[in-house]
Design an enzyme around this catalytic site. Structure first.
Site, PDB file in Angstrom:
ATOM      1  N   CYS A  80       0.836  -1.197   0.000  1.00  0.00           N
ATOM      2  CA  CYS A  80       0.000   0.000   0.000  1.00  0.00           C
ATOM      3  C   CYS A  80       0.875   1.253   0.000  1.00  0.00           C
ATOM      4  CB  CYS A  80      -0.918   0.001   1.215  1.00  0.00           C
ATOM      5  SG  CYS A  80      -2.058   1.413   1.243  1.00  0.00           S
TER       6      CYS A  80
ATOM      7  N   ARG B 104     -18.149  -3.710  17.330  1.00  0.00           N
ATOM      8  CA  ARG B 104     -17.313  -4.896  17.130  1.00  0.00           C
ATOM      9  C   ARG B 104     -15.961  -4.775  17.819  1.00  0.00           C
ATOM     10  NH1 ARG B 104     -16.970  -5.428  11.473  1.00  0.00           N
ATOM     11  NH2 ARG B 104     -18.873  -6.651  11.606  1.00  0.00           N
TER      12      ARG B 104
ATOM     13  N   CYS C  22     -19.688   0.056   7.512  1.00  0.00           N
ATOM     14  CA  CYS C  22     -18.918  -0.450   8.642  1.00  0.00           C
ATOM     15  C   CYS C  22     -17.821   0.581   8.863  1.00  0.00           C
ATOM     16  CB  CYS C  22     -18.343  -1.824   8.308  1.00  0.00           C
ATOM     17  SG  CYS C  22     -17.242  -2.511   9.565  1.00  0.00           S
TER      18      CYS C  22
ATOM     19  N   CYS D 199     -18.748  -8.214   3.098  1.00  0.00           N
ATOM     20  CA  CYS D 199     -18.218  -6.907   3.443  1.00  0.00           C
ATOM     21  C   CYS D 199     -16.872  -6.763   2.743  1.00  0.00           C
ATOM     22  CB  CYS D 199     -18.057  -6.764   4.957  1.00  0.00           C
ATOM     23  SG  CYS D 199     -17.361  -5.177   5.500  1.00  0.00           S
TER      24      CYS D 199
ATOM     25  N   CYS E 186      -0.095   5.297   6.743  1.00  0.00           N
ATOM     26  CA  CYS E 186      -0.788   5.124   8.029  1.00  0.00           C
ATOM     27  C   CYS E 186       0.196   4.554   9.050  1.00  0.00           C
ATOM     28  CB  CYS E 186      -1.983   4.193   7.863  1.00  0.00           C
ATOM     29  SG  CYS E 186      -3.124   4.710   6.552  1.00  0.00           S
TER      30      CYS E 186
ATOM     31  N   CYS F  14       0.075   0.797  10.251  1.00  0.00           N
ATOM     32  CA  CYS F  14      -0.230  -0.292   9.321  1.00  0.00           C
ATOM     33  C   CYS F  14       0.995  -1.027   8.802  1.00  0.00           C
ATOM     34  CB  CYS F  14      -1.023   0.255   8.140  1.00  0.00           C
ATOM     35  SG  CYS F  14      -1.595  -1.061   7.029  1.00  0.00           S
TER      36      CYS F  14
ATOM     37  N   CYS G  31     -15.690 -10.865   5.429  1.00  0.00           N
ATOM     38  CA  CYS G  31     -15.147  -9.553   5.105  1.00  0.00           C
ATOM     39  C   CYS G  31     -13.849  -9.717   4.325  1.00  0.00           C
ATOM     40  CB  CYS G  31     -14.892  -8.750   6.375  1.00  0.00           C
ATOM     41  SG  CYS G  31     -16.355  -8.602   7.423  1.00  0.00           S
TER      42      CYS G  31
END
Length: 336
Positions: free
Chosen positions: A55, A262, A190, A130, A59, A62, A99
């Site tokens: 990616c 969650r 979500c 998801c 972030c 991450c 998901c």
């Protein structure tokens, strides 16, 4: 206690909830929870990384960011057949929602077309679906909806005033725009965040206030506890006090009474007593399985035993008319 759905919370109101005596806060959260949900039912999801690593974003939490040396190798998008096999295994283990996460900043249209094919196949197994793929345009959101996608995950991560300390490669408004595209497509949202990244309590309150004041409350609100991965900038951050994490769950429940809250990333480091407190505070969903994207998660058998000890049961999902679904029988993943 029947709580009205509000979208006008002030930061002061949310901070006052955080400041309540612990028992008073849990009593209020549990009262709200019981007014809107079965207090002993937990929605169970499984999360699979269908395209890992590489990616371009920065972030700070991450391990999939290409710029950090975390040992995560970039991989191509999985085939339909490979994803379908994992989805079937998740269903066999008791999951009701599957998901799928892909490490993109924003997918290309050809990527969305491939994911749409995967979504359609997984939907055919009778699972809710998801996806979390990064930022979406309106046509891309419409394509995923047409393929049968039920939910789209796009977290706010943290409060608007702390966001710039964590991410520099996209703006907060970019996240809000994607959520708007998702809602306009008719997908359920979500959306949650991560706590324990060095933010203050006021900033945790700011995250939850922003979520609660969205035009519609997210149907699922994942609350992630930071998983510290060597090689990421946040590795070595002081750990969040466990009771502060429970407070975050309780305040989320009070602010968004009808949403599913969650327990997401970080559950591997929570003992059973802490998880039980989270369920008492209003959490009613978990990720099931041994891995959440690239980080660990409690194994399925351990979760089954914990459910049995607490008298919890997997939630039987409501499925839209015209879709195929096989009800969960006896019980048998975070950052989404």
């Amino acid at each position: 206690m029947t709580a009205a759905l509000r979208h006008d919370w002030t930061l002061d109101e949310v901070e006052r909830l955080f400041a309540l005596p612990f028992n008073d806060l849990l009593f209020q959260a549990q009262s709200v929870h019981r007014a809107h949900h079965d207090p002993n039912a937990v929605q169970v999801s499984t999360l699979l990384s269908i395209k890992t690593g590489g990616c371009p974003e920065d972030c700070a939490y991450c391990p999939q960011a290409a710029r950090y040396a975390t040992g995560v190798k970039a991989e191509k998008l999985m085939s339909v057949e490979a994803v379908l096999a994992r989805a079937q295994a998740a269903k066999d283990a008791g999951a009701s929602r599957f998901c799928m996460g892909a490490a993109w900043r924003s997918p290309k249209d050809r990527d969305v077309a491939k994911v749409a094919e995967i979504v359609s196949a997984v939907k055919g197994l009778g699972l809710q679906t998801c996806a979390t793929l990064g930022m979406l345009s309106q046509p891309q959101a419409d394509t995923l909806k047409a393929a049968g996608l039920d939910f789209y995950n796009h977290n706010l991560d943290t409060s608007p005033d702390f966001y710039g300390e964590i991410i520099h490669t996209r703006e907060y408004q970019d996240r809000l725009d994607t959520l708007d595209h998702v809602r306009q497509a008719g997908l359920r949202t979500c959306c949650g965040g991560i706590v324990g990244m060095g933010e203050s309590r006021t900033q945790r309150a700011g995250l939850l206030r922003t979520l609660a004041n969205l035009p519609e409350h997210p149907e699922s609100v994942p609350i992630n506890r930071l998983v510290q991965v060597a090689g990421t900038p946040l590795h070595g951050t002081d750990a969040l006090d466990p009771f502060e994490f429970v407070r975050s769950i309780a305040v989320a429940r009070i602010l968004m009474p009808a949403s599913v809250v969650r327990l997401s990333a970080g559950r591997e480091t929570m003992d059973d007593a802490l998880q039980a407190l989270c369920f008492a505070a209003g959490a009613n969903s978990i990720f099931y399985g041994e891995k959440l994207l690239t980080t660990g998660n409690p194994d399925v058998e351990h979760d089954r035993r914990l459910f049995e000890r607490l008298g919890l049961k997997p939630l039987e999902v409501e499925v839209e008319p015209g879709t195929v679904h096989a009800d969960i029988v006896e019980p048998a993943d975070a950052v989404a």
